[in-house]
Write a protein that holds these residues in place. Sequence first.
Motif, short mmCIF file in Angstrom:
data_model
loop_
_atom_site.label_atom_id
_atom_site.label_comp_id
_atom_site.label_asym_id
_atom_site.label_seq_id
_atom_site.Cartn_x
_atom_site.Cartn_y
_atom_site.Cartn_z
N GLU A 166 0.83 -1.21 0.00
CA GLU A 166 0.00 0.00 0.00
C GLU A 166 0.87 1.25 0.00
O GLU A 166 1.99 1.24 0.53
CB GLU A 166 -0.92 0.05 1.23
CG GLU A 166 -1.94 -1.07 1.34
CD GLU A 166 -1.47 -2.16 2.26
OE1 GLU A 166 -2.34 -2.88 2.83
OE2 GLU A 166 -0.25 -2.31 2.45
N LEU B 275 -5.20 6.25 -2.11
CA LEU B 275 -4.38 5.12 -1.73
C LEU B 275 -4.22 4.18 -2.92
O LEU B 275 -5.13 4.05 -3.74
CB LEU B 275 -5.00 4.35 -0.57
CG LEU B 275 -5.34 5.16 0.69
CD1 LEU B 275 -5.87 4.21 1.77
CD2 LEU B 275 -4.14 5.93 1.18
N CYS C 288 -2.62 0.09 -3.93
CA CYS C 288 -2.16 -1.20 -3.43
C CYS C 288 -1.66 -1.98 -4.65
O CYS C 288 -2.46 -2.40 -5.49
CB CYS C 288 -3.28 -1.93 -2.73
SG CYS C 288 -2.92 -3.65 -2.30
N TRP D 107 -10.56 -3.05 0.65
CA TRP D 107 -9.86 -2.14 1.55
C TRP D 107 -10.51 -2.25 2.93
O TRP D 107 -11.74 -2.18 3.05
CB TRP D 107 -9.93 -0.70 1.07
CG TRP D 107 -9.03 -0.39 -0.08
CD1 TRP D 107 -9.37 -0.35 -1.40
CD2 TRP D 107 -7.64 -0.05 -0.02
NE1 TRP D 107 -8.29 -0.02 -2.16
CE2 TRP D 107 -7.20 0.17 -1.34
CE3 TRP D 107 -6.73 0.08 1.02
CZ2 TRP D 107 -5.89 0.52 -1.65
CZ3 TRP D 107 -5.42 0.42 0.72
CH2 TRP D 107 -5.02 0.64 -0.59
N CYS E 279 -5.09 -3.25 2.30
CA CYS E 279 -5.77 -3.91 1.19
C CYS E 279 -5.68 -5.43 1.40
O CYS E 279 -4.79 -5.92 2.08
CB CYS E 279 -5.17 -3.52 -0.15
SG CYS E 279 -3.46 -3.98 -0.41
#
Length: 115
Positions: free
Chosen positions: A6, A20, A22, A36, A96
């Motif tokens: 992440e 964000l 991942c 998430w 994640c």
Amino acid sequence: QVRLVEAGGGLVQPGGSLRLSCAASGLIFSNYAMKWFRQAPGKERELVASITSVGGWTNYADSVKGRFTISRDNAKNTVYLQMNSLKPEDTAVYYCRAEGRNFYWGQGTQVTVSS
């Protein structure tokens, strides 16, 4: 070896935005649904958003509906969480998870919403 990494967390003021990401490796990303989660201090880990393996269906916790958007790019083996209108109660470590034949977690990224 499967890895989920992440990135994108940080400190943001209330009302601000963060994105964000991942990035996954070591698995066939398009075979996995992605989710998430977040965990605030002293609280249990909670599901925030989900997306199916090909991205045709998404789902959100009531607390983030209309503010967060989950998406994925299977060509880049990456899932995203766009977070808008952030609130102090969104402060947490965000994780994640890949879900398929097996489950895999990332290491988490800290999101702090504070003025």
